[in-house]
Design an enzyme around this catalytic site. Structure first.
Site, mmCIF file in Angstrom:
data_model
loop_
_atom_site.group_PDB
_atom_site.id
_atom_site.type_symbol
_atom_site.label_atom_id
_atom_site.label_comp_id
_atom_site.label_asym_id
_atom_site.label_seq_id
_atom_site.Cartn_x
_atom_site.Cartn_y
_atom_site.Cartn_z
ATOM 1 N N ASP A 107 0.812 -1.210 0.000
ATOM 2 C CA ASP A 107 0.000 0.000 0.000
ATOM 3 C C ASP A 107 0.849 1.265 0.000
ATOM 4 O O ASP A 107 0.515 2.261 0.627
ATOM 5 C CB ASP A 107 -0.958 -0.004 1.192
ATOM 6 C CG ASP A 107 -0.235 -0.309 2.496
ATOM 7 O OD1 ASP A 107 1.003 -0.195 2.539
ATOM 8 O OD2 ASP A 107 -0.905 -0.645 3.484
ATOM 9 N N LYS A 158 8.655 7.848 15.908
ATOM 10 C CA LYS A 158 7.720 8.962 15.702
ATOM 11 C C LYS A 158 7.976 10.131 16.663
ATOM 12 O O LYS A 158 7.210 10.356 17.603
ATOM 13 C CB LYS A 158 6.274 8.464 15.842
ATOM 14 C CG LYS A 158 5.909 7.457 14.756
ATOM 15 C CD LYS A 158 4.457 7.048 14.801
ATOM 16 C CE LYS A 158 4.142 6.067 13.681
ATOM 17 N NZ LYS A 158 2.761 5.591 13.675
ATOM 18 N N ASP A 219 3.833 6.681 1.583
ATOM 19 C CA ASP A 219 3.204 5.507 2.202
ATOM 20 C C ASP A 219 1.689 5.491 1.994
ATOM 21 O O ASP A 219 1.021 4.535 2.374
ATOM 22 C CB ASP A 219 3.549 5.424 3.693
ATOM 23 C CG ASP A 219 2.842 6.482 4.536
ATOM 24 O OD1 ASP A 219 2.272 7.429 3.959
ATOM 25 O OD2 ASP A 219 2.872 6.368 5.767
#
Length: 250
Positions: A107, A158, A219
Site C-alpha cells: 500500500d 515517531k 506511504d
C-alpha cells in the site's frame, strides 16, 4: 531474490475508502496501488513473490491471480489472525528459504532503484538493510540514525518535535533481509519490524544498515496522502507507466 508484499492491513486511516476495499486495492489513477509495486519488482527481475493477506483477501487474490499477467509468480499467505509485519513475513516464507528477501508494503508508492539497494546490501555484508528517505519534517514516521558507514545506531519512534532546516532519515517500510533474520521472529504471536525486530537486532549486534534511497516514496497512509500521491503522479514526480489521460494533463 524472493519478495514478500505485506498486504494484510485494514487501512483504518483511509476510511471510509477502505470499508469495503482492502488498502492495496485502492486505485491510484487507473489501477490498484499494489499493481505499481508488482510492476516495480518485475522491472528489477524479482519474480518470486509471496503476498501476506488478512483483511478482505479475496479481492486481492481475484485481481492478481498467479501474477503471470505481470511476469511474476505470486503465492498468497492468509493470516487467520493479524500477525504483525514481521510475523506475517515469517509465516509467508515458512523459514525454508535460503534467498535474500525483499520486503515491501502493498500500500505504498515508490520508484526506488531496488537493484542498487540490494547490491549495496550485499556489498556491506548486511543481515538487514532498511531503505530510508530523507525528509525535513519527520512527524508521524520512525526516524533512523545512521553512522557514516551506513550502520544503524539508533531508532527514534515517531518524534514529537523536530528542528527546522535539519533533515531526517525515515523508515520507508522497505527491507532487504537475509534469511537468518527470520530466526529472531517468534512463530506463535504477532511481531513487528519497527517496534520489535529491528531494535532487537541492534541490541544483539547483528549487522543492520540503512540505505538512503533516491527517488519518490509515499506511504499513502492518509486521505491527504492518497490525494497528493495522485497529483504527484500526474505532475511527473514518480517514474511510472501512466495512462494516456494522465500524461495529457501535464
Amino acid at each position: 531474490m524472493h519478495a514478500v508484499i505485506m498486504a494484510g492491513g485494514r487501512g483504518t486511516r483511509l476510511q471510509p475508502l477502505t470499508t469495503r476495499v482492502p488498502k492495496p486495492m485502492l486505485q491510484l489513477l487507473d489501477r490498484p496501488m499494489m499493481e505499481y509495486i508488482l510492476e516495480l519488482l518485475a522491472i528489477h527481475n524479482v519474480r518470486k513473490i509471496a503476498v501476506t493477506v488478512c483483511y478482505l483477501p479475496d479481492a486481492i487474490r481475484e485481481y492478481f491471480g498467479d501474477g503471470s499477467k505481470w511476469g511474476v509468480n505470486l503465492k498468497y499467505q492468509e493470516e487467520p489472525n493479524p500477525m504483525g509485519t514481521a510475523g506475517g513475513v515469517k509465516l509467508a516464507v515458512h523459514n525454508n528459504t535460503k534467498e535474500t528477501l525483499l520486503v515491501m508494503s502493498g500500500d505504498g508508492l515508490t520508484d526506488f532503484n531496488l537493484s542498487e539497494a540490494v547490491a549495496i546490501h550485499k556489498q556491506r555484508g548486511a543481515m538487514a538493510t532498511l531503505l530510508l528517505k530523507k525528509v525535513h519534517c519527520p512527524l508521524g514516521y520512525g526516524v533512523v540514525e545512521i553512522a557514516e558507514n551506513g550502520k544503524i545506531v539508533r531508532f527514534v519512534e515517531k518524534p514529537k518535535t523536530w528542528t527546522k532546516g535539519q533533515s531526517y532519515c525515515i523508515n520507508t517500510g522497505i527491507y532487504i533481509l537475509e534469511p537468518r533474520v527470520l530466526d529472531y521472529i517468534p512463530a506463535n504471536r504477532p511481531f513487528d519490524f519497527g517496534h520489535e525486530l529491528f531494535p532487537l537486532l541492534l541490541q544483539e549486534g547483528i549487522p543492520l544498515f540503512g540505505y538512503e534511497a533516491e527517488g519518490y516514496w509515499s506511504d499513502v497512509g492518509t486521505l491527504e496522502q492518497y490525494y497528493q500521491s495522485q497529483i504527484d503522479m500526474i505532475q511527473g514526480k514518480v517514474r511510472l507507466n501512466l495512462p494516456i489521460e494522465a500524461l495529457s494533463v501535464r
